[in-house]
Design an enzyme around this catalytic site. Structure first.
Site, PDB file in Angstrom:
ATOM      1  N   HIS A   8      -7.790 -75.937  -2.321  1.00 24.45           N
ATOM      2  CA  HIS A   8      -9.245 -75.761  -2.212  1.00 24.45           C
ATOM      3  C   HIS A   8      -9.608 -74.326  -1.843  1.00 24.45           C
ATOM      4  O   HIS A   8     -10.743 -73.887  -2.077  1.00 24.45           O
ATOM      5  CB  HIS A   8      -9.821 -76.729  -1.181  1.00 24.45           C
TER       6      HIS A   8
ATOM      7  N   ARG B 173     -10.971 -72.334  -4.706  1.00 24.44           N
ATOM      8  CA  ARG B 173     -12.424 -72.469  -4.918  1.00 24.44           C
ATOM      9  C   ARG B 173     -13.162 -71.519  -3.983  1.00 24.44           C
ATOM     10  O   ARG B 173     -14.133 -70.866  -4.384  1.00 24.44           O
ATOM     11  CB  ARG B 173     -12.829 -73.922  -4.665  1.00 24.44           C
TER      12      ARG B 173
ATOM     13  N   TYR C 117     -19.911 -68.558   2.222  1.00 20.75           N
ATOM     14  CA  TYR C 117     -19.199 -67.664   1.318  1.00 20.75           C
ATOM     15  C   TYR C 117     -19.797 -66.267   1.295  1.00 20.75           C
ATOM     16  O   TYR C 117     -19.192 -65.343   0.768  1.00 20.75           O
ATOM     17  CB  TYR C 117     -19.181 -68.246  -0.101  1.00 20.75           C
TER      18      TYR C 117
END
Length: 441
Positions: free
Chosen positions: A377, A380, A412
């Site tokens: 993950h 991502r 992010y």
């Protein structure tokens, strides 16, 4: 071979593999705290053993259950687990609404924005209820649960796993909040632990760089290699990636159409109407993405176009429904997806004394790249971080990731903060000073 771990109170053991079953689950048990015994077939008295309500995913979960049982004994409120289970069942029949039956009903009927809970989410809630919440509150009437009780429970529950404690508390608070909304509890929500639903992330995500990604790609089996760059540059979830089919790749428009995902769940009794079981594994479910926003068109970076075209020609199954990353034979309707530990995607490195060869799976790839603790993950996360660095707005990050709220996407944008010094240097260039040179004071 069964692995046993002796403790001061109770024991946990790892169950051996059995035919057709996944190994590695944990069983917890303890002898009756008041010394109750029973006679064996030979007439020999043996201690009465109390077993956990089910097997546990991890050793920590099994130990947490033992800690909860030990706390009940210390508080003088302990009764045998089997009797508690029976009492919970009788509570429903007697008309006294207790937390356990109410929480079961809440979980069965819970919807988010009109949609039933995703299978993995429902499994996680069930695990938190069984392991951390029911041992203390399951047999209590809803109206008997008080703020001091919850405060005391929070202090001793899952102390070594703060993330699990935060999730368990958040679930407890939500269930009680629903009871307040429906006037089943006439006071305010008794769950009032300040900051109880938050915890510090134990796994620090560090995006992979281009060199690390290239190393991992070269180690992966050839028909799996493209999974890594697509995950890292298109920010797809693993379940979305493994359910991609030929019809989902539009090279003319340079987009990937994310419309479905694969998840592995334990409880398949109440699947959403737009989901279906995959024939390769009873607990493998094909359905819509995690959120409504998960149905999206993801732009393909130009440097991946040719790699995708080659992969479609060589490795993708024929037909519009052919899997982009197929197993050796069959498809999701009659063969395994990539979740099983025996698949080449998850294959570990060579055993001791075995000759090394290329083509080992994800575990060996990340080890050779110097990132042995990397989660899939995290690829991502890498894609969304790179998008933020490239200048994506919050709305664009949400669209790319399939997030429904800004909260998930904001994490992010920390990458932008990491480049503040670079931004300051470029501002000096705009002011007429050479790069790498500080202006005079």
């Amino acid at each position: 071979m069964t692995t046993k771990t002796k403790r001061g109170f109770g024991r946990v053991r790892q169950l051996p593999p059995t035919k057709g079953a996944r190994s590695g689950r944990w069983h917890a048990f303890y002898n009756d705290p008041y010394g109750a015994v029973r006679l064996s077939a030979s007439g020999k008295p043996t201690p009465v053993r109390h077993n956990g309500p089910h097997t546990f995913d991890t050793k920590l979960d099994a130990e947490s259950w033992l800690l909860d049982e030990r706390r009940l004994i210390s508080n003088g409120t302990w009764t045998p687990p089997a009797e508690r289970k029976l009492a919970r069942k009788r509570a429903t029949e007697s008309g006294v609404l207790k937390f356990g039956p109410y929480a079961d009903e809440w979980l069965a009927n819970r919807k988010v924005k009109g949609r039933p809970l995703a299978g993995r989410t429902r499994d996680e809630y069930r695990r938190l209820l069984d392991n951390h919440i029911f041992p203390t509150f399951g047999d209590l009437p809803l109206t008997a649960i008080s703020t001091p009780m919850i405060d005391n429970w929070y202090q001793v529950t899952a102390k070594r796993t703060p993330t699990q404690r935060a999730r368990a508390y958040g679930l407890l608070r939500t269930i009680l909040g629903t009871a307040v909304e429906r006037d089943l509890i006439t006071t305010s929500n008794p769950a009032k632990v300040r900051g109880g639903g938050t915890s510090t992330r134990r796994h620090k995500v560090e995006p992979v760089n281009n060199e690390e990604l290239a190393m991992m790609v070269t180690v992966m089996p050839e028909r799996r290699r493209l999974m890594l760059p697509v995950a890292a540059w298109c920010a797809l979830r693993f379940g979305e990636l493994t359910e991609l089919r030929r019809k989902d790749i539009d090279l003319d428009r340079k987009v990937i159409k994310v419309q479905r995902g694969v998840t592995r769940v334990k409880d398949t009794s109440d699947l959403p109407p737009d989901s279906r079981l995959c024939g390769c594994r009873p607990s493998c479910v094909i359905g819509p993405p995690k959120t409504e926003a998960g149905v999206r068109d993801v732009p393909i970076p130009p440097h991946l176009i040719q790699d995708l075209r080659d992969h479609l020609d060589i490795h993708t199954q024929p037909g519009a429904d052919g899997l982009l990353f197929a197993a050796k034979t069959g498809n999701h309707l009659n063969a395994k997806p990539f979740y099983g530990a025996a698949t080449t995607f998850h294959t570990k490195g060579p055993k001791k004394g075995e000759v090394k060869r290329s083509g080992y799976g994800w575990h060996e790839a990340r080890r050779l790249a110097g990132r042995p603790m990397l989660h899939f993950h995290d690829l991502r996360h890498t894609g969304l971080t790179n998008a933020a660095i490239a200048g994506a707005t919050l709305a664009e990050l949400m669209a790319l990731a399939g997030h429904t709220t800004p909260t998930a996407a904001i994490r992010y944008q920390h990458a932008v903060a990491d480049r503040m010094q670079d931004l300051a240097a470029r501002m000096s260039v705009l002011a007429g000073y050479p790069a790498e040179t500080n202006p005079p004071t």
